[in-house]
Design a protein around this motif. Structure first.
Motif, PDB file in Angstrom:
ATOM      1  N   LYS A 145       0.822  -1.210   0.000  1.00  0.00           N
ATOM      2  CA  LYS A 145       0.000   0.000   0.000  1.00  0.00           C
ATOM      3  C   LYS A 145       0.858   1.264   0.000  1.00  0.00           C
ATOM      4  O   LYS A 145       0.499   2.289  -0.604  1.00  0.00           O
ATOM      5  CB  LYS A 145      -0.916  -0.014   1.224  1.00  0.00           C
ATOM      6  N   GLN A 146       2.023   1.194   0.641  1.00  0.00           N
ATOM      7  CA  GLN A 146       2.901   2.361   0.728  1.00  0.00           C
ATOM      8  C   GLN A 146       3.622   2.675  -0.583  1.00  0.00           C
ATOM      9  O   GLN A 146       4.397   3.637  -0.647  1.00  0.00           O
ATOM     10  CB  GLN A 146       3.914   2.171   1.858  1.00  0.00           C
ATOM     11  N   LEU A 147       3.342   1.909  -1.623  1.00  0.00           N
ATOM     12  CA  LEU A 147       3.929   2.200  -2.937  1.00  0.00           C
ATOM     13  C   LEU A 147       3.189   3.342  -3.636  1.00  0.00           C
ATOM     14  O   LEU A 147       3.673   3.842  -4.650  1.00  0.00           O
ATOM     15  CB  LEU A 147       3.927   0.947  -3.819  1.00  0.00           C
ATOM     16  N   GLU A 148       2.055   3.734  -3.111  1.00  0.00           N
ATOM     17  CA  GLU A 148       1.366   4.891  -3.675  1.00  0.00           C
ATOM     18  C   GLU A 148       2.263   6.114  -3.549  1.00  0.00           C
ATOM     19  O   GLU A 148       2.850   6.374  -2.494  1.00  0.00           O
ATOM     20  CB  GLU A 148       0.037   5.126  -2.944  1.00  0.00           C
ATOM     21  N   GLY A 149       2.411   6.814  -4.670  1.00  0.00           N
ATOM     22  CA  GLY A 149       3.295   7.976  -4.701  1.00  0.00           C
ATOM     23  C   GLY A 149       4.742   7.620  -5.021  1.00  0.00           C
ATOM     24  O   GLY A 149       5.611   8.497  -5.054  1.00  0.00           O
ATOM     25  N   TYR A 200       2.620  -9.603 -13.756  1.00  0.00           N
ATOM     26  CA  TYR A 200       1.321 -10.126 -13.338  1.00  0.00           C
ATOM     27  C   TYR A 200       1.207 -10.129 -11.816  1.00  0.00           C
ATOM     28  O   TYR A 200       0.181  -9.705 -11.249  1.00  0.00           O
ATOM     29  CB  TYR A 200       1.143 -11.538 -13.888  1.00  0.00           C
ATOM     30  N   ALA A 201       2.258 -10.600 -11.141  1.00  0.00           N
ATOM     31  CA  ALA A 201       2.223 -10.679  -9.679  1.00  0.00           C
ATOM     32  C   ALA A 201       2.117  -9.294  -9.051  1.00  0.00           C
ATOM     33  O   ALA A 201       1.420  -9.106  -8.047  1.00  0.00           O
ATOM     34  CB  ALA A 201       3.469 -11.397  -9.169  1.00  0.00           C
ATOM     35  N   PHE A 254      -1.249  -5.333  -6.178  1.00  0.00           N
ATOM     36  CA  PHE A 254      -1.975  -4.065  -6.093  1.00  0.00           C
ATOM     37  C   PHE A 254      -3.457  -4.300  -5.794  1.00  0.00           C
ATOM     38  O   PHE A 254      -4.065  -3.596  -4.991  1.00  0.00           O
ATOM     39  CB  PHE A 254      -1.830  -3.282  -7.403  1.00  0.00           C
ATOM     40  N   LYS A 255      -4.052  -5.312  -6.446  1.00  0.00           N
ATOM     41  CA  LYS A 255      -5.469  -5.610  -6.226  1.00  0.00           C
ATOM     42  C   LYS A 255      -5.712  -6.103  -4.806  1.00  0.00           C
ATOM     43  O   LYS A 255      -6.627  -5.640  -4.109  1.00  0.00           O
ATOM     44  CB  LYS A 255      -5.938  -6.677  -7.222  1.00  0.00           C
ATOM     45  N   ASP A 315      -4.187   2.198  -5.046  1.00  0.00           N
ATOM     46  CA  ASP A 315      -4.681   3.071  -6.112  1.00  0.00           C
ATOM     47  C   ASP A 315      -3.569   3.184  -7.157  1.00  0.00           C
ATOM     48  O   ASP A 315      -2.607   3.935  -6.985  1.00  0.00           O
ATOM     49  CB  ASP A 315      -5.030   4.448  -5.542  1.00  0.00           C
ATOM     50  N   VAL A 316      -3.695   2.414  -8.238  1.00  0.00           N
ATOM     51  CA  VAL A 316      -2.603   2.339  -9.219  1.00  0.00           C
ATOM     52  C   VAL A 316      -2.370   3.671  -9.924  1.00  0.00           C
ATOM     53  O   VAL A 316      -1.290   3.916 -10.458  1.00  0.00           O
ATOM     54  CB  VAL A 316      -2.847   1.222 -10.257  1.00  0.00           C
ATOM     55  N   ALA A 317      -3.373   4.534  -9.905  1.00  0.00           N
ATOM     56  CA  ALA A 317      -3.194   5.863 -10.519  1.00  0.00           C
ATOM     57  C   ALA A 317      -2.141   6.672  -9.758  1.00  0.00           C
ATOM     58  O   ALA A 317      -1.575   7.625 -10.303  1.00  0.00           O
ATOM     59  CB  ALA A 317      -4.518   6.610 -10.550  1.00  0.00           C
TER      60      ALA A 317
END
Length: 345
Positions: A131-135, A148-149, A154-155, A160-162
């Motif tokens: 989750k902390q990969l956002e940004g 794929y993994a 992310f799912k 939020d992949v955006a």
């Protein structure tokens, strides 16, 4: 007393009859034609089947030379297969699925290894969860099992992949980008994972962690259908050598790791870690629905369903068209070679 002409005729007729009624001698079966060379594609990293490359087991089993063709990514493999420059290749479930959707004339004949911890998501200190990969900026090899993994992660973790900057890089390029400070995290396989960890990276997820949520990634043996039809026993022997090398590794993991590390000229610790990070279902186990099934059970097998899930993911990211996805992947999984390899009909 000299035999009469009549006697000679009778003797001749009887001799001819004996020849006609005699049981003919068995004619030896015609040996299968052997190709001048078998072209095997490999990614170059530590894998159990490399034991067969190191000791020449494949050449001995095939009875013909092997040309080992390296590749850097699944996308490279698809290009080589399309150009008929490979006969057999060991590569990931995602690009293999993409190749089938794109109607490459290939078939999956077995699983070479199920990816558990050999592919991992490595992040810089301070990033402790997916989750902390956002940004942040995250890299991965395009059209790969790691790709794929990562999307599955992310799912599962509701990212939020955006808000994530995603970049596609080949493994060596990915390590270079990490060294420059261009990326914050990367999903990749060994020995590149170990190279990132040696530069301060920390694992925040491994592919095995996704299995509980129904996401599987694995490596296949994929064969050009034209080649397999012409040389079926080469495919059977490939699988038999694979099993021999899995048995060799399980009997002596340390000795096997040393052989592979020396042969590939790679770090021994990284080799140990990568080899231990895969699960190796036996050929017999693979014939159960838990893996590829026996033909009749293949449509509901883990691998057929996993390929369907992978196809949906590829369509989602625009890699393939949804309309091109077949209703089932079972017709592209040929278990006949597995059955022959274990002595089944």
């Amino acid at each position: 007393m000299r035999p009469s002409f009549k006697g000679l005729v009778i003797a001749g007729v009887l001799g001819a009859l004996s020849l006609l009624t005699a049981v003919p001698a068995a004619t030896p079966a015609r040996a299968e034609e052997v190709p001048e060379v078998v072209r095997l594609g490999y990614a170059g990293g530590p894998r159990v089947w490399m034991l067969g490359k190191a000791d020449g087991s494949f050449e001995k089993a095939f009875g013909t030379p092997v040309k080992w063709i390296p590749f850097a990514s699944g996308a490279d493999v698809l290009t080589l297969l399309a150009a008929k420059e490979l006969d057999i290749v060991r590569f990931g479930s995602s690009p293999a699925t993409a190749g089938i959707i794109r109607k490459l004339p290939v078939e999956v004949v077995a699983v070479s290894g199920v990816i558990a911890t050999s592919e991992r998501l490595i992040a810089r200190p301070g990033i402790g969860s997916v989750k902390q990969l956002e940004g942040k900026t995250v890299a991965y090899p395009a059209n790969s099992t790691a790709h794929y993994a990562l999307q599955a992660a992310f799912k599962v973790h509701k990212v939020d992949v955006a808000k994530v900057k995603q970049v596609t890089l080949k493994p060596a390029e990915l390590v270079a980008a990490w060294s420059r400070g261009d990326i914050d995290a990367a999903y990749v396989w060994g020995p590149f994972t170990q190279q990132l960890e040696a530069q301060g990276g920390k694992e925040i997820l491994a592919s095995r962690d996704l299995q509980k949520d129904g996401y599987y990634v694995w490596n296949n043996y994929v064969v050009r259908t034209e080649f397999a039809k012409k040389y079926p026993q080469v495919v059977v022997k490939l699988l038999q050598v694979h099993q021999q090398k899995v048995d060799q590794y399980k009997a002596d993991p340390e000795g096997s790791a040393k052989i592979i590390a020396a042969h590939l000229n790679v770090d021994l610790d990284a080799t140990r870690s990568t080899l231990a990070g895969l699960e190796y279902p036996s050929l017999a186990e693979q014939l159960t629905p838990r893996w590829v099934g026996d033909g009749a059970t293949t449509p509901d097998s883990t691998i057929a369903r996993g390929m369907a899930d992978t196809a949906a993911f590829l369509a989602e990211i625009g890699e393939v068209r949804k309309a091109d996805i077949p209703p089932s992947f079972a017709p592209f999984i040929n278990t006949s070679y597995l059955r022959q390899a274990v002595g089944q009909k």
